[in-house]
Write an enzyme that holds these catalytic residues in place. Structure first.
Site, mmCIF file in Angstrom:
data_model
loop_
_atom_site.group_PDB
_atom_site.id
_atom_site.type_symbol
_atom_site.label_atom_id
_atom_site.label_comp_id
_atom_site.label_asym_id
_atom_site.label_seq_id
_atom_site.Cartn_x
_atom_site.Cartn_y
_atom_site.Cartn_z
ATOM 1 N N ASP A 7 35.770 34.210 29.839
ATOM 2 C CA ASP A 7 35.009 34.705 30.575
ATOM 3 C C ASP A 7 34.992 36.010 30.302
ATOM 4 O OD1 ASP A 7 33.470 36.347 32.738
ATOM 5 O OD2 ASP A 7 35.616 37.287 33.582
ATOM 6 N N SER A 8 33.912 37.293 30.209
ATOM 7 C CA SER A 8 34.156 38.163 30.007
ATOM 8 C C SER A 8 35.259 39.271 29.806
ATOM 9 C CB SER A 8 32.871 39.637 29.598
ATOM 10 O OG SER A 8 32.913 39.737 31.666
ATOM 11 N N CYS A 70 31.187 32.983 32.935
ATOM 12 C CA CYS A 70 30.700 34.191 32.974
ATOM 13 C C CYS A 70 29.189 34.207 33.653
ATOM 14 C CB CYS A 70 30.932 35.362 31.545
ATOM 15 S SG CYS A 70 29.474 36.494 31.340
ATOM 16 N N GLU A 150 36.240 45.735 40.492
ATOM 17 C CA GLU A 150 37.684 45.775 39.676
ATOM 18 C C GLU A 150 38.732 46.947 40.123
ATOM 19 O OE1 GLU A 150 37.587 45.263 35.529
ATOM 20 O OE2 GLU A 150 35.780 43.502 36.359
ATOM 21 N N CYS A 180 27.889 35.728 39.512
ATOM 22 C CA CYS A 180 28.710 36.677 39.251
ATOM 23 C C CYS A 180 30.018 36.827 39.102
ATOM 24 C CB CYS A 180 28.276 37.754 39.261
ATOM 25 S SG CYS A 180 29.870 39.601 38.280
ATOM 26 N N HIS A 182 32.024 38.031 39.560
ATOM 27 C CA HIS A 182 33.343 39.034 40.272
ATOM 28 C C HIS A 182 32.527 39.401 41.961
ATOM 29 C CE1 HIS A 182 34.116 40.695 36.157
ATOM 30 N NE2 HIS A 182 35.026 41.663 37.021
HETATM 31 N N1 DGL Z 1 31.365 37.808 33.874
HETATM 32 C C1 DGL Z 1 30.011 38.648 33.917
HETATM 33 C C2 DGL Z 1 29.710 37.604 34.604
HETATM 34 O O1 DGL Z 1 29.985 36.528 35.397
HETATM 35 C C3 DGL Z 1 30.598 39.585 34.624
HETATM 36 C C4 DGL Z 1 30.793 41.283 34.311
HETATM 37 C C5 DGL Z 1 30.497 41.353 33.439
HETATM 38 O O2 DGL Z 1 29.261 42.211 33.108
HETATM 39 O O3 DGL Z 1 31.224 41.336 31.791
HETATM 40 O O4 DGL Z 1 28.159 37.556 34.839
#
Ligand code: DGL
Length: 249
Positions: A7-8, A70, A150, A180, A182
């Protein structure tokens, strides 16, 4: 079976939570690119480059599958990851669409896709949904939701104001894709805003997908989780302890 989850940042832990709950893997190697998050506001080439760098990290481990938790990576870099990986690669977009298809009784039901700017601009969810016969689709990129999550603001005034900002004027959808990492953390608030909608969560969707596609069964007593981050791994471990009840490794 061992999985690498990419993940990012910390958000992919929402996918790990589902994978752990179903005990599909004996071990999960998690890598969050916390030094370079967010990906969702970056362009396609940058997301591909970062994803291929993460792939090199996972090549150090004996994993059977790499899961791009992600959505932004799933939107832009899955083909490149598959072309270069010595193991299987799965994103979360196809699983999300299949999960919706399995739940939808009709093709004319209305679908609201929520994702980062990158995910929405890629059009990947929309294209796949259309390929499965769905046409009543609205896409929204509520970028402020990511920093709000966050900050740990899973309910309350700030989130309500942001939801009003992005959702006002929208017709109540039948399905909402939480596209997403989050957004599952604010699923309750989104569900309260649109009480009749069925929410599609990437974590549950990938579990269903892995069970169907690779016949994975929850046979492991416990999933060992190893956490890695490109910056501040202690913060990632603290978040994992909070979200998963997981002790530092
Ligand atoms: N993990 C990213 C996603 O699911 C969300 C956070 C980001 O923008 O890196 O798209």
């Amino acid at each position: 079976m061992r999985a690498g989850v990419f993940d990012s940042g910390v958000g992919g832990l929402s996918v790990v939570k589902s994978l752990k709950a179903h005990a599909l893997f004996s071990e999960i190697i998690y890598f969050g690119d916390t030094a370079r998050v967010p990906y969702g506001v970056k362009d396609k080439n940058t997301i591909i480059r970062y994803s291929l760098e993460a792939l090199e990290f996972f090549k150090n481990f004996d994993i059977d599958i790499m899961i791009a938790a992600c959505n932004s990576v799933s939107a832009y870099a899955i083909d490149e990851l598959r072309q270069n990986a010595p193991f299987k690669v799965s994103g979360v977009i196809e699983p999300g669409v299949l999960a919706l298809k399995n739940k939808a009784s009709r093709k004319d039901l209305s679908i609201l896709i929520l994702g980062t700017r990158a995910t929405i601009q890629s059009g990947r969810y929309e294209k796949l949904l259309k390929a499965h016969g769905f046409s009543n689709i609205t896409s929204v990129a509520p970028s402020l939701f990511v920093p709000i999550v966050e900050e740990g603001l899973f309910e309350g005034e700030v989130l309500e104001t942001a939801m009003h900002h992005y959702f006002k004027g929208l017709e109540a959808p039948d399905f909402i894709i939480l596209g997403c990492t989050h957004f599952p953390l604010i699923a309750k608030a989104i569900g309260n805003y649109f009480p009749h909608a069925t929410l599609i969560h990437s974590g549950d969707a990938i579990v269903e997908f892995l069970q169907n596609e690779y016949a994975l069964k929850g046979v492991f007593e416990e999933t060992e989780l190893k956490l890695f981050a490109s910056e501040n791994p202690d913060q990632l471990k603290a978040t994992a302890a909070l979200w998963l009840g997981h002790q530092s490794v």
